[in-house]
Structures are given as structure tokens and as C-alpha cells.
Design a protein around this motif. Sequence first.
Motif, PDB file in Angstrom:
ATOM      1  N   ALA A  46     -76.338  -6.244 -49.989  1.00 27.12           N
ATOM      2  CA  ALA A  46     -75.821  -6.645 -51.301  1.00 27.12           C
ATOM      3  C   ALA A  46     -75.332  -5.433 -52.089  1.00 27.12           C
ATOM      4  O   ALA A  46     -74.289  -5.487 -52.760  1.00 27.12           O
ATOM      5  CB  ALA A  46     -76.918  -7.374 -52.081  1.00 27.12           C
ATOM      6  N   ARG A  47     -76.059  -4.317 -51.995  1.00 28.98           N
ATOM      7  CA  ARG A  47     -75.665  -3.122 -52.733  1.00 28.98           C
ATOM      8  C   ARG A  47     -74.329  -2.583 -52.220  1.00 28.98           C
ATOM      9  O   ARG A  47     -73.461  -2.177 -53.004  1.00 28.98           O
ATOM     10  CB  ARG A  47     -76.754  -2.057 -52.611  1.00 28.98           C
ATOM     11  CG  ARG A  47     -76.588  -0.891 -53.578  1.00 28.98           C
ATOM     12  CD  ARG A  47     -77.726   0.095 -53.471  1.00 28.98           C
ATOM     13  NE  ARG A  47     -79.016  -0.547 -53.715  1.00 28.98           N
ATOM     14  CZ  ARG A  47     -80.192   0.074 -53.564  1.00 28.98           C
ATOM     15  NH1 ARG A  47     -80.220   1.340 -53.170  1.00 28.98           N
ATOM     16  NH2 ARG A  47     -81.320  -0.560 -53.808  1.00 28.98           N
ATOM     17  N   LEU A  48     -74.163  -2.601 -50.913  1.00 30.34           N
ATOM     18  CA  LEU A  48     -72.895  -2.114 -50.360  1.00 30.34           C
ATOM     19  C   LEU A  48     -71.748  -3.068 -50.686  1.00 30.34           C
ATOM     20  O   LEU A  48     -70.614  -2.624 -50.896  1.00 30.34           O
ATOM     21  CB  LEU A  48     -73.016  -1.944 -48.844  1.00 30.34           C
ATOM     22  CG  LEU A  48     -73.846  -0.746 -48.359  1.00 30.34           C
ATOM     23  CD1 LEU A  48     -73.717  -0.599 -46.853  1.00 30.34           C
ATOM     24  CD2 LEU A  48     -73.437   0.538 -49.054  1.00 30.34           C
ATOM     25  N   ALA A  49     -72.024  -4.359 -50.725  1.00 34.11           N
ATOM     26  CA  ALA A  49     -70.972  -5.323 -51.061  1.00 34.11           C
ATOM     27  C   ALA A  49     -70.470  -5.090 -52.480  1.00 34.11           C
ATOM     28  O   ALA A  49     -69.263  -5.217 -52.755  1.00 34.11           O
ATOM     29  CB  ALA A  49     -71.508  -6.749 -50.905  1.00 34.11           C
ATOM     30  N   ARG A  50     -71.369  -4.730 -53.379  1.00 28.73           N
ATOM     31  CA  ARG A  50     -70.966  -4.467 -54.768  1.00 28.73           C
ATOM     32  C   ARG A  50     -70.322  -3.081 -54.909  1.00 28.73           C
ATOM     33  O   ARG A  50     -69.546  -2.853 -55.821  1.00 28.73           O
ATOM     34  CB  ARG A  50     -72.181  -4.597 -55.693  1.00 28.73           C
ATOM     35  CG  ARG A  50     -72.763  -6.013 -55.728  1.00 28.73           C
ATOM     36  CD  ARG A  50     -73.874  -6.161 -56.758  1.00 28.73           C
ATOM     37  NE  ARG A  50     -74.365  -7.526 -56.834  1.00 28.73           N
ATOM     38  CZ  ARG A  50     -75.523  -7.942 -56.333  1.00 28.73           C
ATOM     39  NH1 ARG A  50     -76.322  -7.086 -55.714  1.00 28.73           N
ATOM     40  NH2 ARG A  50     -75.892  -9.213 -56.443  1.00 28.73           N
ATOM     41  N   GLU A  55     -75.567  -0.533 -40.371  1.00 26.52           N
ATOM     42  CA  GLU A  55     -76.218  -1.824 -40.166  1.00 26.52           C
ATOM     43  C   GLU A  55     -76.138  -2.679 -41.430  1.00 26.52           C
ATOM     44  O   GLU A  55     -75.840  -3.879 -41.373  1.00 26.52           O
ATOM     45  CB  GLU A  55     -77.686  -1.624 -39.770  1.00 26.52           C
ATOM     46  CG  GLU A  55     -78.460  -2.923 -39.625  1.00 26.52           C
ATOM     47  CD  GLU A  55     -79.973  -2.734 -39.631  1.00 26.52           C
ATOM     48  OE1 GLU A  55     -80.673  -3.691 -39.271  1.00 26.52           O
ATOM     49  OE2 GLU A  55     -80.441  -1.655 -40.019  1.00 26.52           O
ATOM     50  N   ALA A  56     -76.387  -2.064 -42.583  1.00 33.80           N
ATOM     51  CA  ALA A  56     -76.338  -2.808 -43.842  1.00 33.80           C
ATOM     52  C   ALA A  56     -74.939  -3.351 -44.087  1.00 33.80           C
ATOM     53  O   ALA A  56     -74.768  -4.483 -44.563  1.00 33.80           O
ATOM     54  CB  ALA A  56     -76.779  -1.906 -44.997  1.00 33.80           C
ATOM     55  N   TRP A  57     -73.920  -2.567 -43.768  1.00 26.12           N
ATOM     56  CA  TRP A  57     -72.547  -3.029 -43.949  1.00 26.12           C
ATOM     57  C   TRP A  57     -72.252  -4.226 -43.043  1.00 26.12           C
ATOM     58  O   TRP A  57     -71.621  -5.190 -43.461  1.00 26.12           O
ATOM     59  CB  TRP A  57     -71.559  -1.906 -43.679  1.00 26.12           C
ATOM     60  CG  TRP A  57     -70.142  -2.369 -43.803  1.00 26.12           C
ATOM     61  CD1 TRP A  57     -69.310  -2.779 -42.798  1.00 26.12           C
ATOM     62  CD2 TRP A  57     -69.419  -2.549 -45.022  1.00 26.12           C
ATOM     63  NE1 TRP A  57     -68.099  -3.184 -43.308  1.00 26.12           N
ATOM     64  CE2 TRP A  57     -68.143  -3.051 -44.670  1.00 26.12           C
ATOM     65  CE3 TRP A  57     -69.714  -2.315 -46.359  1.00 26.12           C
ATOM     66  CZ2 TRP A  57     -67.177  -3.325 -45.629  1.00 26.12           C
ATOM     67  CZ3 TRP A  57     -68.755  -2.590 -47.309  1.00 26.12           C
ATOM     68  CH2 TRP A  57     -67.500  -3.094 -46.948  1.00 26.12           C
ATOM     69  N   ARG A  58     -72.706  -4.131 -41.794  1.00 22.12           N
ATOM     70  CA  ARG A  58     -72.452  -5.234 -40.866  1.00 22.12           C
ATOM     71  C   ARG A  58     -73.111  -6.527 -41.341  1.00 22.12           C
ATOM     72  O   ARG A  58     -72.542  -7.615 -41.227  1.00 22.12           O
ATOM     73  CB  ARG A  58     -72.963  -4.865 -39.470  1.00 22.12           C
ATOM     74  CG  ARG A  58     -72.597  -5.875 -38.396  1.00 22.12           C
ATOM     75  CD  ARG A  58     -73.082  -5.423 -37.041  1.00 22.12           C
ATOM     76  NE  ARG A  58     -74.499  -5.116 -37.068  1.00 22.12           N
ATOM     77  CZ  ARG A  58     -75.458  -6.039 -37.058  1.00 22.12           C
ATOM     78  NH1 ARG A  58     -75.140  -7.322 -37.041  1.00 22.12           N
ATOM     79  NH2 ARG A  58     -76.722  -5.687 -37.062  1.00 22.12           N
TER      80      ARG A  58
END
Length: 474
Positions: free
Chosen positions: A32-36, A75-78
Amino acid sequence: MSDSSTLPPARLRPEAELARDALSAPVLARAARLARWAGPDTRVDAGGGLVEEQLPAAAGQLGLSGDDAAAHASEAWRIAVDTGLVEITDEETGTVAPGEDLAQLSGSPQDVLGLWLTALEAVLADASVPDLDDLVDAMADGGEVDLSSLDWDPDAEAEFLDGVLGNLYLLTVGEDGPGDAPVPLPALAASVIVPSDMGEPSNEVLEQVSDAMMRLDDQFRLLEPIGLVEYQPVDEALMADTDEEPAAPVDEADVTRYGMVRLTPLGLYGLRARFLDAGFEAPAVGDLADKGADALLDGTAPYPPGAAHAETQLWLAGRSPLAAARELLAAARGSDPGAPLRRLRCQQALSLVGAEAEPALREVLDDAELGGLARVWLTEHGARDVPAPPQEMVFWLTIDTVAAQLAAEGNSEELRALVEGLARQHSGFFDTAWRVVHPATPDVLEAMGRLHPDKKIAKEARKAAFKARSQQGG
């Protein structure tokens, strides 16, 4: 376990509480943090992953450092892409934009849990893949992975992990299991490796269990950040060179050194959702609270006692005692094979109802199927002027009760004790019992003959069963 199996009921936390746990799970929180964080200048490669030069910035955004920071950021981005928190707007230029599902993180608990379940599936898929080092070593000259050199079957690996998680689920929801307590990793590995009918495991089987533990150690390390489990890894000293001196004294009897795993409340919710998707009957306590008494009595018939009690309490909470008692008694009638167990569940439910229900019990005193249990309830609640039951009703209730216990517990020690007590307290019991007009009379008497330790009494029971079956035309 087939997809028609009925699992023990799970006791789930409220969805709002589970959604908070999902939002705080490191995997989803980082995604969620990377999406924002992503903006017009964010670029992805052909596979949708962040381009390498942007990984340090992503890791910094997540507060990650060290050798694994870029890998964790990747991994978080994926996960952000897999869950729809981020959308790839142009594959050629590698541009991205906030996904439509990003708003669901601020939506209802069901919205949040839906996103978390999607993330869970992605992490479970990763957990079934061999170690990256093994993949690199297995790369063929053409740049493709040679699966045969890995000794890796994707379907078998996924099935293995599903089996382990299924057993962990059963241990968590079963009343004979540890419940919320952690499970030793060796015991969990053995549950899917060692045949149930094997006495002393062979050295070969023990080696398979050891190998399974090491696989599970890697897998549970991956599954903990998604919030599925709480995991204490295998002590690395156990995997060190045996010629090396340990850094500190170790307790060889300490089972926790071999890994301990516990399914979290969120994990319980997630595995139940997966079971439901796979076609299993996976009830949860509270499912029957808004259903009729017939659904309650039939639905709790296979439940273990504690779960049946909890479900019944929730059902009663939404009804007045008198109305609940009348509805329960009406649903308990019947001569079908499931009726005795329904009446037992009815009796157990009525034990939770107060004295306000007394008129409902008095209304069925003359009922052939319900009069016996009504008298028991009234007597236990100190009611006055309870008429004595006729002998025919006493014997009918006895047959009905044993039939219910057989359906609920099978040939248990408790039922054996009940059978011995009946034969001891009632002289000539079998001379009367075979005449009882109840569909289960022959089966009950056969069971009594099978369970009673006294050969003479057991023979009397079998003779009575034969007479009962002949009387019923069987």
C-alpha cells in the motif's frame, strides 16, 4: 480429505478486527505504501516489476536497508500490482498509475479482507517455489529453468503446503487440538509424512520428516509477513556443522528449537476462505444464529460439544426463552435417522434456557417423542407437579438417548459406561427394550451387545436386537 468433507466450525474474530490485522500485515502495508508513493516517473519492466534503478528509492520509502532491502521492495511492489493497488497503464513505456482497488484499503472490512486474500494467494504461490539460488543454478544454457534438475514438481509442492496448512487449520479449530497454542514444527511435518497406521517411524520416514521441516521453515518465514502465521524459526545452531562448537550451551530437550508455528486469527479467516472456495463445508460459529431451529439442530449435529454450545448461545441470544423453547421442541420431532441427535441437541440447548420456558415444556408432556425430555428439564429446573413418566416413555427415551450418543460419539468410553449402567440398573432391561417402537431400537440393542464387557449380558442384548428387528420386519 475430500471437497465434500465438513470441517469443525471455526471461531472467527469480528471482520473489523481482522481487517485491522490485514492492514498492519507487513506485506500488504508495504504494498500500500509503494502504491501511494508511485508517480508519473515510476517505471516498470516487461514483467511489471520495478526497474532496478528505482528499487533503492522504493526500499528507502519503506524504511528498508541492508542486503535484502531491494528484494523486499521488489516483493512489495509485485504484491501491489497483483492486488490491483497499482495498474500498468502502458506496457511499452512501463508507466503506472494508482489502481482502482487502492481505494478499497479505506473501504469496508470486506473490501480490505478481499485485498488481503488476493495478496495471500500471491505469497502462497511464492512459498511453493524453490529457493532463488536453486533456480539460478538450474538455469539452462538457453536461459530457461530446467525443472527436472530441481527435483521440483510445482503441483506436488503446492499440494504439500496446502496439506500442512490444512492440518494446522484442523489442529486450531479442533477441540482436541492445541487451539491457539503454537504447534511444534516436527509434529506438523510428521502429520503429512508419517502414515497414521505406522507405529515406530522408519529411518527413511524420519529423514523425510526432517527434509519437510527444512522446507516448511523456509515457507513459514515467507508466510509470517502476510499475517497468516506467527512463527518461531528453527534454531540455526541445529543446522550448523556438527564439528563446530556451539556458541552457547543448548537444551537438547527444548522442542521449541525445532520451530513453532501458530495460525493467527487472520490466518484462520484466510484458510477458511480458501476451504470454502475449494468446495469444503467450513462452518464458522455464528453461521446459524439467524437461521431457524431446524437449521440449528441439524447444523450443530456434527459439531464437537464446545462449538455446539457456543453456536447455540448465539442463537438463543436473539430470541425470547419461551419462543426459543417452542421452536426447538417443534424442530426436534421426527423419526428419521438424524432425529435422535436432533433431540439430544435440543435437550442441550434447552439446558441454557431459563425458567421462562416452562410453559413450552409442559405443552409437550404427553408427546411420545418429547415428553421424556420435557420431564427431565422440568425436574432439573425444580418445577412442581411433574407427572411421573409411564414405563413405555422411559424405555423410548433410553433408546433415543443411546441412539443419539451413537450418532454423536460412536463407540466411546462414555457410551460404554452408559450401556453398563443401563443393564445394571434395570433388571430384565432387554426383555422390555426390544418391544420399544423406535426406529433405532435394533441398532441400539446391537450396539449394547457389542459394547457390554459381560459376555452373558452382551448375548442377551444381541438376542433382543434380533427380536426387535424381526418385529420391525427387518
